[in-house]
Write a protein that holds these residues in place. Structure first.
Motif, PDB file in Angstrom:
ATOM      1  N   LEU A   1      -8.954 -38.805 -13.411  1.00 37.42           N
ATOM      2  CA  LEU A   1      -8.333 -39.918 -12.524  1.00 37.42           C
ATOM      3  C   LEU A   1      -7.327 -40.620 -13.298  1.00 37.42           C
ATOM      4  O   LEU A   1      -7.256 -40.639 -14.573  1.00 37.42           O
ATOM      5  CB  LEU A   1      -9.533 -40.964 -12.465  1.00 37.42           C
TER       6      LEU A   1
ATOM      7  N   HIS B   1     -10.506 -50.477 -13.074  1.00 36.05           N
ATOM      8  CA  HIS B   1     -11.664 -49.520 -13.321  1.00 36.05           C
ATOM      9  C   HIS B   1     -12.164 -49.132 -14.870  1.00 36.05           C
ATOM     10  O   HIS B   1     -12.840 -48.206 -14.946  1.00 36.05           O
ATOM     11  CB  HIS B   1     -11.371 -48.010 -12.625  1.00 36.05           C
TER      12      HIS B   1
ATOM     13  N   HIS C   1       1.021 -43.817  -3.030  1.00 37.52           N
ATOM     14  CA  HIS C   1      -0.113 -44.141  -3.999  1.00 37.52           C
ATOM     15  C   HIS C   1      -1.081 -45.225  -3.604  1.00 37.52           C
ATOM     16  O   HIS C   1      -1.892 -45.521  -4.512  1.00 37.52           O
ATOM     17  CB  HIS C   1       0.306 -43.951  -5.368  1.00 37.52           C
TER      18      HIS C   1
ATOM     19  N   ILE D   1      -6.519 -37.296  -9.575  1.00 36.06           N
ATOM     20  CA  ILE D   1      -6.552 -38.388  -8.314  1.00 36.06           C
ATOM     21  C   ILE D   1      -5.697 -39.516  -8.852  1.00 36.06           C
ATOM     22  O   ILE D   1      -6.068 -40.261  -9.842  1.00 36.06           O
ATOM     23  CB  ILE D   1      -7.857 -38.771  -7.866  1.00 36.06           C
TER      24      ILE D   1
ATOM     25  N   ARG E   1      -3.927 -43.126  -7.919  1.00 38.30           N
ATOM     26  CA  ARG E   1      -4.003 -44.355  -6.971  1.00 38.30           C
ATOM     27  C   ARG E   1      -3.422 -45.636  -7.709  1.00 38.30           C
ATOM     28  O   ARG E   1      -4.169 -45.845  -8.705  1.00 38.30           O
ATOM     29  CB  ARG E   1      -5.482 -44.738  -6.561  1.00 38.30           C
TER      30      ARG E   1
ATOM     31  N   VAL F   1     -12.409 -44.158  -5.383  1.00 38.72           N
ATOM     32  CA  VAL F   1     -11.578 -43.184  -6.162  1.00 38.72           C
ATOM     33  C   VAL F   1     -12.435 -42.114  -6.580  1.00 38.72           C
ATOM     34  O   VAL F   1     -12.411 -40.923  -6.983  1.00 38.72           O
ATOM     35  CB  VAL F   1     -10.649 -43.796  -7.175  1.00 38.72           C
TER      36      VAL F   1
ATOM     37  N   GLU G   1     -13.248 -39.423  -4.385  1.00 38.91           N
ATOM     38  CA  GLU G   1     -12.312 -38.514  -4.018  1.00 38.91           C
ATOM     39  C   GLU G   1     -12.223 -37.502  -5.395  1.00 38.91           C
ATOM     40  O   GLU G   1     -11.866 -36.430  -5.126  1.00 38.91           O
ATOM     41  CB  GLU G   1     -10.793 -39.000  -4.034  1.00 38.91           C
TER      42      GLU G   1
END
Length: 296
Positions: free
Chosen positions: A25, A31, A239, A265, A267, A277, A280
């Motif tokens: 990620l 996050h 994105h 991934i 974003r 996320v 994903e």
């Protein structure tokens, strides 16, 4: 291969092994608590190099903590490998400090230009696929790899216009740079889908021809859709949305042919809750696991 690429690179120990063939990620501060708490079963994390170019303080302390917990994919956006001007030596030095500090497993940049006459643009702009540009990009890749002590992964772009001067196919252009410099490639599947719609070519044919043996990392991201002045579909590599189903389908096909590859991934806009996320990441991990079992 050029002379600069003929000497073996002194790779950081993590880079000699590369990223694990798992799902990772891109890091965002929204996050951070979950990432530091090792939520989501992340195989690695990707950081944007330009976000960690401070001389000290809490940013570098965070970088040290992240590097102690995860394999690091270092992703650059400002080298301007396709630009007509020389690479910025101060920027290379800043990148090298991050590499020496974190020992990343991977470093990647874009087949694009991002600066001119000392001004950096907040965009990744397209290049002409011709012999002159190819030679210049190869020289820049050689210079970067030598300065950084790392093999570079060169990412295929998302594009919205093409240059009349282009007389090389994009895949052949990327493969020739890799042949001359010894660099690897980063396959962004969303970029391939975006460009295919914008230029009217077949993404499946593109991905079938892509030299997967050179790929050290895959990116998956979302795109937005609009219409141009002529009413034609136009995809934007934003994105900021969930990964589209066609991107997932192409990704599963690529992994079926290549076997498990490190998969990120992305974003970068409209950042959702971590659970979104993480789902994903789990979806990509399931595809990787399925094909790892087939290869066993």
């Amino acid at each position: 291969m050029t002379a600069a690429a003929s000497s073996p690179l002194r790779l950081p120990p993590a880079a000699e092994l590369g990223l694990p063939p798992s799902a990772g990620l891109g890091l965002h501060r929204e996050h951070l608590d979950e990432v530091l708490g090792r939520a989501g079963r992340l195989g690695f994390i990707e950081i944007h190099a330009e976000n960690f170019m401070s001389e000290g303080g809490p940013t570098l302390a965070l970088l040290d903590q992240l590097a102690s917990q995860y394999p690091i994919s270092l992703h650059g956006v400002a080298l301007s490998l396709g630009g007509e001007e020389p690479l910025d030596p101060a920027h290379l030095q800043r990148l090298r400090r991050i590499i020496d500090r974190t020992r990343p497993a991977s470093f990647s940049e874009h087949l694009a230009w991002a600066s001119h006459d000392g001004i950096y643009f907040n965009d990744l702009l397209p290049i002409a696929y011709d012999a002159t540009t190819l030679s210049r990009v190869a020289d820049h890749v050689d210079e970067a790899q030598s300065a950084l002590g790392m093999r570079l992964l060169l990412e295929n772009p998302s594009t919205y216009v093409s240059h009349a001067a282009s007389d090389w196919d994009e895949i052949d252009f990327l493969a020739e740079i890799a042949r001359r410099t010894g660099c690897g490639l980063l396959l962004d599947i969303n970029n391939a889908v975006v460009s295919s719609v914008n230029h009217g070519w077949d993404p499946q044919a593109y991905l079938q021809r892509f030299p997967l043996a050179l790929v050290g990392e895959i990116h998956l991201a979302g795109h937005s859709e609009t219409r141009d002045d002529a009413g034609q579909r136009l995809l934007i590599d934003s994105h900021g949305e969930a990964i589209a189903e066609p991107v997932w389908l192409h990704y599963a096909d690529v992994i079926a042919r290549a076997g498990p590859l490190p998969t990120l991934i992305e974003r970068d806009n409209d950042i959702p809750a971590f659970a979104v996320v993480a789902a994903e990441v789990a979806q990509a991990a399931a595809i990787l696991a399925r094909h790892a079992r087939k290869a066993a």
